[in-house]
Design an enzyme around this catalytic site. Structure first.
Site, PDB file in Angstrom:
ATOM      1  N   ASP A 282      -3.275  -4.015   6.719  1.00  0.00           N
ATOM      2  CA  ASP A 282      -3.569  -2.692   6.159  1.00  0.00           C
ATOM      3  C   ASP A 282      -2.741  -1.639   6.866  1.00  0.00           C
ATOM      4  OD1 ASP A 282      -5.491  -3.028   4.114  1.00  0.00           O
ATOM      5  OD2 ASP A 282      -7.108  -3.254   5.566  1.00  0.00           O
TER       6      ASP A 282
ATOM      7  N   ASP B 150      -9.955  -9.601  -0.971  1.00  0.00           N
ATOM      8  CA  ASP B 150      -9.510 -10.889  -0.446  1.00  0.00           C
ATOM      9  C   ASP B 150      -8.021 -11.094  -0.665  1.00  0.00           C
ATOM     10  OD1 ASP B 150     -10.751 -14.296  -0.904  1.00  0.00           O
ATOM     11  OD2 ASP B 150      -9.847 -13.307   0.806  1.00  0.00           O
TER      12      ASP B 150
ATOM     13  N   ASP C  55      -4.946 -10.801   1.639  1.00  0.00           N
ATOM     14  CA  ASP C  55      -4.682  -9.471   2.189  1.00  0.00           C
ATOM     15  C   ASP C  55      -5.048  -9.433   3.670  1.00  0.00           C
ATOM     16  OD1 ASP C  55      -4.181  -6.835   2.605  1.00  0.00           O
ATOM     17  OD2 ASP C  55      -5.525  -6.071   1.059  1.00  0.00           O
TER      18      ASP C  55
ATOM     19  N   GLU D 266       0.809  -1.228   0.000  1.00  0.00           N
ATOM     20  CA  GLU D 266       0.000   0.000   0.000  1.00  0.00           C
ATOM     21  C   GLU D 266       0.841   1.277   0.000  1.00  0.00           C
ATOM     22  OE1 GLU D 266      -3.361  -2.384   2.585  1.00  0.00           O
ATOM     23  OE2 GLU D 266      -2.306  -0.677   3.483  1.00  0.00           O
TER      24      GLU D 266
ATOM     25  N   ALA E 286       4.004 -19.367  -0.602  1.00  0.00           N
ATOM     26  CA  ALA E 286       3.626 -18.109   0.043  1.00  0.00           C
ATOM     27  C   ALA E 286       2.176 -17.766  -0.250  1.00  0.00           C
ATOM     28  CB  ALA E 286       4.533 -16.977  -0.427  1.00  0.00           C
TER      29      ALA E 286
ATOM     30  N   SER F 179       8.206 -19.541  -5.160  1.00  0.00           N
ATOM     31  CA  SER F 179       7.813 -20.902  -4.777  1.00  0.00           C
ATOM     32  C   SER F 179       6.834 -21.475  -5.793  1.00  0.00           C
ATOM     33  CB  SER F 179       7.153 -20.900  -3.399  1.00  0.00           C
ATOM     34  OG  SER F 179       8.039 -20.426  -2.418  1.00  0.00           O
TER      35      SER F 179
ATOM     36  N   ASN G 274       3.123 -19.010  -7.197  1.00  0.00           N
ATOM     37  CA  ASN G 274       2.822 -17.723  -6.562  1.00  0.00           C
ATOM     38  C   ASN G 274       1.843 -16.889  -7.387  1.00  0.00           C
ATOM     39  OD1 ASN G 274       6.154 -17.481  -5.244  1.00  0.00           O
ATOM     40  ND2 ASN G 274       4.296 -18.047  -4.149  1.00  0.00           N
TER      41      ASN G 274
END
Length: 792
Positions: free
Chosen positions: A328, A502, A325, A176, A321, A253, A492
């Site tokens: 924040d 999401d 999300d 962000e 990985a 990965s 990934n």
């Protein structure tokens, strides 16, 4: 040093008392450790404490210095042994986690779960006691080289290894702030309206053409409405420095699973290439755990007590990985009269001060203050501007319960049991599943916040307006079981399609390296086991961008005069297999490698960057296909999954685009001619990097002597290690390669363990070593055994 080690022995016995005797006295645990011909230990014990004591003991035997530096790295204690130059690192590290919170979580564990941490620490300390009795033979030479001694461990240290190297590393990120700086720079150069248009094209919310691990139609979520930021909202971030949690997550990965319907012999094959970085000693450690409800063999990042990749005979599991999300940033308004207060509702809330003290080698202690808010740890405090940024994590306070869910998942006997543990995982991670009955599955767990309507997850949130409304239910988590296509794969890439809130705000597009795996799995109705395994070799040297742009160049050149200079360049690319291989002289075996890469750089400059100098900040990014995604979308035009409101080709028609494409090829030839001093394309062989195993850990802290750097062949875009689990006729085989080797031990005289680098050739040859599970197979491979008794 021997005298100091004697004092350390007294410290160890004293430091261990709170760990070893925090519970009522119980009988000592008897532990048997059998090592195979690759040095892999198999631990046998009847109780959890003993089993994990054997685990900690075994890792300490092989990785004592590496473990000590990892512990100091995650605790922010590096400057204590390496000096004041490491203090900034320690300060940033300590700010990320409140140690008091981790200790409270440990104290809340059940006795059996706490025994996992206590046992591991006790086993480590047991080996350290032996080292102290024979330092001239057992103390790794790096301690002498760096001038300090190993320290005893506690259950807290064991927990923090997981918290720092796994939870924080793979879930403690956010793009962000970087996105906001990009938007601010675009606004400053282009004005708010055009900036917003370009911002949406280079940092989009969702591309429906992006490949997903959950197949289309097997799970889908409707996209939530997102409000655009108001013009100029984030201009103040243009000169902001890096904050903890900004986007630096690893992205390499991969994993693929072929179910029995996809293989010629009806076997189920899970292949995992987790990417942690390439280090010496190895980042991962192989282990077998047998007893107290556990019976597994596998690999895991060294020093963590959960086995991330392995099998228990009934099921197999792997990981990459996670993309969800779970964090924040919040932009706080500070009280102009008191910058230690921030706006909350109609009033001001006090920040909480958390003092942190650092010991520094040869200097007095230093104490700093970490500021906390209800929106998380506060950084980038600018009293003059009246702003600060807080980093909020949905998984804060759930680190240890997540660790235990991962540990307990290795005992699962079915998809339902395994999924039950995934539901307890708060951090973002991708989990994969296969079993002896031929079932395959996937889930991407994590505590994703329920965000307010209109919350633009690409940018820092606004307190009040963007406050979280709760945690989204586990039923929303992307997951699939026995997909119709008969396989599951991930590199990934995005988990599934749907609500942009999401997923972490990093665009996934139609140009994605995952397509290389997908296309190979889909190339034939059934694949042999060898073909499934060989996918790893086929994709490790690929230029991932070639799939998307070599055809573009060939199409643009369709009507070229075959005798023209351009035609010669086109033929070089037409005959290229997309591989980037290093010859003995260190250069690419084909001039096509440099020609194509130079062409792509020029296209990015001529098509994308010329529209705004801030764009490079958005595309110079460690996700391999990011520039390709943007350029590919621009070339797709109206066929792109991301609406191309801004025309990066500046209005030219199809013929004009073809000329831009071919002109970039001319410019590439000119640049290479100048670089190599030759007009002969055969001379344009650019340098190719070697595959290097660094002696600093992923945080940049030494974990071995500088002279211990190792390298081999061509740099490979593959996992740090590779695992292959095969279920065939009701039986399981686990095969792995964990370079450089199982052990990082070098004795005080400089003699390395025979398992120090014995897997380098296996890795280079894309081979693996079988790792036993059953007692009979462990005994058949046994080279040494040791029985120890560890006090509880």
């Amino acid at each position: 040093m021997v005298r100091s080690l004697t004092r350390l022995g007294r410290m160890l016995r004293s430091a261990s008392l709170p760990v070893l005797f925090a519970f009522p006295a119980l009988a000592d645990s008897s532990v048997e450790i059998i090592r195979d011909n690759w040095g892999v230990p198999h631990v046998y014990a009847d109780d959890v404490f003993g089993l994990y004591a054997g685990f900690g003991y075994s890792v300490a035997q092989d990785r004592l210095f590496q473990m000590e530096m990892a512990r100091r790295s995650v605790l922010g204690q590096v400057s204590e042994v390496l000096g004041a130059e490491q203090l900034p690192f320690d300060i940033e590290t300590r700010a990320m986690f409140d140690h008091a919170s981790i200790r409270r979580q440990i104290e809340a564990l059940s006795p059996d779960e706490r025994d996992i941490l206590r046992g591991y620490a006790a086993g480590y300390n047991r080996w350290l006691e032996q080292v102290l009795t024979k330092p001239d033979a057992l103390l790794p030479k790096q301690f002498k080289e760096f001038g300090f001694d190993p320290a005893p461990w506690t259950e807290f240290d064991v927990a923090m290894i997981y918290v720092g190297t796994m939870a924080g590393r793979f879930s403690g990120y956010s793009s962000e702030l970087g996105n906001a700086k990009t938007l601010a720079a675009l606004e400053a150069q282009l004005g708010p309206d055009q900036a917003a248009t370009i911002f949406d094209q280079i940092l989009w919310n969702e591309d429906p053409l992006a490949p997903t691990t959950v197949p289309d139609g097997e799970q889908y979520q409707q996209k939530a409405a997102v409000d655009l930021p108001r013009p100029g909202q984030f201009a103040g971030l243009l000169d902001a420095g890096k904050l903890p949690g900004d986007d630096e997550r690893p992205r390499a990965s991969n994993l693929w699973i072929a179910g029995p319907e996809k293989t010629t012999d009806g076997s189920t094959i899970l292949i995992n290439g987790p990417q942690f970085g390439n280090f010496n000693p190895a980042y991962v450690f192989s282990i077998g755990l047998h007893g107290a409800g556990f019976d597994l063999t596998g690999n895991t990042p060294f020093a963590v007590p959960n086995v991330l990749f392995g099998t228990n005979g009934a099921i197999a599991w792997g990981a990459t990985a996670g993309p969800r999300d779970v964090n924040d940033y919040y932009r706080l308004e500070l009280n102009p009269e008191n910058p230690q207060q921030y706006r909350k509702g109609d009033g001001w809330a006090e920040m909480r001060a958390r003092p942190e003290t650092f010991r520094i080698k040869g200097q007095p202690d230093v104490t700093t203050t970490v500021w906390e808010s209800s929106y998380g740890t506060v950084g980038q405090i600018d009293a003059k501007d009246g702003t600060a940024y807080a980093f909020k994590r949905s998984w804060d306070g759930k680190e240890i319960s997540t660790l235990m869910a991962w540990v307990n998942s290795t005992k699962a006997q079915s998809y339902a049991e395994w999924l039950g543990q995934a539901e307890k995982v708060a951090t973002t991670i991708n989990w994969y599943y296969a079993d002896r009955d031929g079932n395959i599955g996937y889930v991407s767990p994590g505590d994703v916040p329920q965000r307010a309507k209109g919350h633009d997850t690409r940018l820092p949130a606004q307190p009040g307006k963007d406050d979280w409304l709760g945690i989204r239910p586990f039923s929303d988590a992307p997951k699939v079981y026995n997909p119709e296509q008969g396989w599951i794969a991930n590199w990934n890439n995005r988990s599934g399609k749907g609500d942009s809130s999401d997923f972490e705000g990093t665009p996934w597009g139609s140009a994605d390296r995952a397509v290389e795996i997908f296309s190979r799995l889909d190339a034939k109705e059934k694949l042999t086991p060898e073909e499934v395994w060989n996918i790893n070799r086929e994709i490790s040297f690929l230029d991932i961008n070639a799939r998307y742009f070599v055809p573009v160049i060939l199409a643009a050149a369709e009507n070229l005069d075959p005798k023209s200079p351009r035609a010669e360049l086109v033929e070089i690319l037409r005959n290229w297999d997309g591989q980037q291989i290093r010859a003995e002289d260190g250069r690419a075996t084909s001039p096509a490698v440099g020609l194509f890469q130079t062409w792509l750089d020029i296209m990015v400059q001529d098509v994308l960057i010329d529209d705004g100098a801030a764009i490079p900040a958005a595309i110079q990014y460690n996700r391999i296909s990011r520039p390709a995604q943007l350029l590919n979308n621009a070339l797709l035009a109206e066929k792109s999954g991301v609406p191309q409101t801004h025309d990066f080709f500046n209005g030219v028609d199809a013929a004009g685009r073809n000329e831009i494409i071919l002109a970039a090829l001319d410019k590439a030839a000119e640049k290479l001619t100048k670089q190599f001093g030759s007009t002969t394309p055969a001379d344009w062989r650019i340098e190719i990097k070697q595959h290097v195993f660094e002696t600093q850990n992923y945080l940049g802290i030494p974990q071995a002597g500088a002279a211990e750097t190792l390298s081999l062949g061509t740099a490979m875009n593959r996992g740090t290690e590779n695992n292959r689990v095969t279920f065939r006729n009701g039986k399981v085989e686990f095969c792995a390669v964990t370079p450089p080797g199982q052990s990082g031990f070098i004795d005080p005289d400089g003699k390395a363990s025979p398992h120090y680098r014995d897997q380098l050739q296996l890795y280079q040859d894309f081979d693996c070593r079988v790792q036993a599970l059953s007692r009979d197979d462990v005994e058949a491979a046994a080279v040494s055994r040791e029985t120890i008794s560890i006090a509880r």
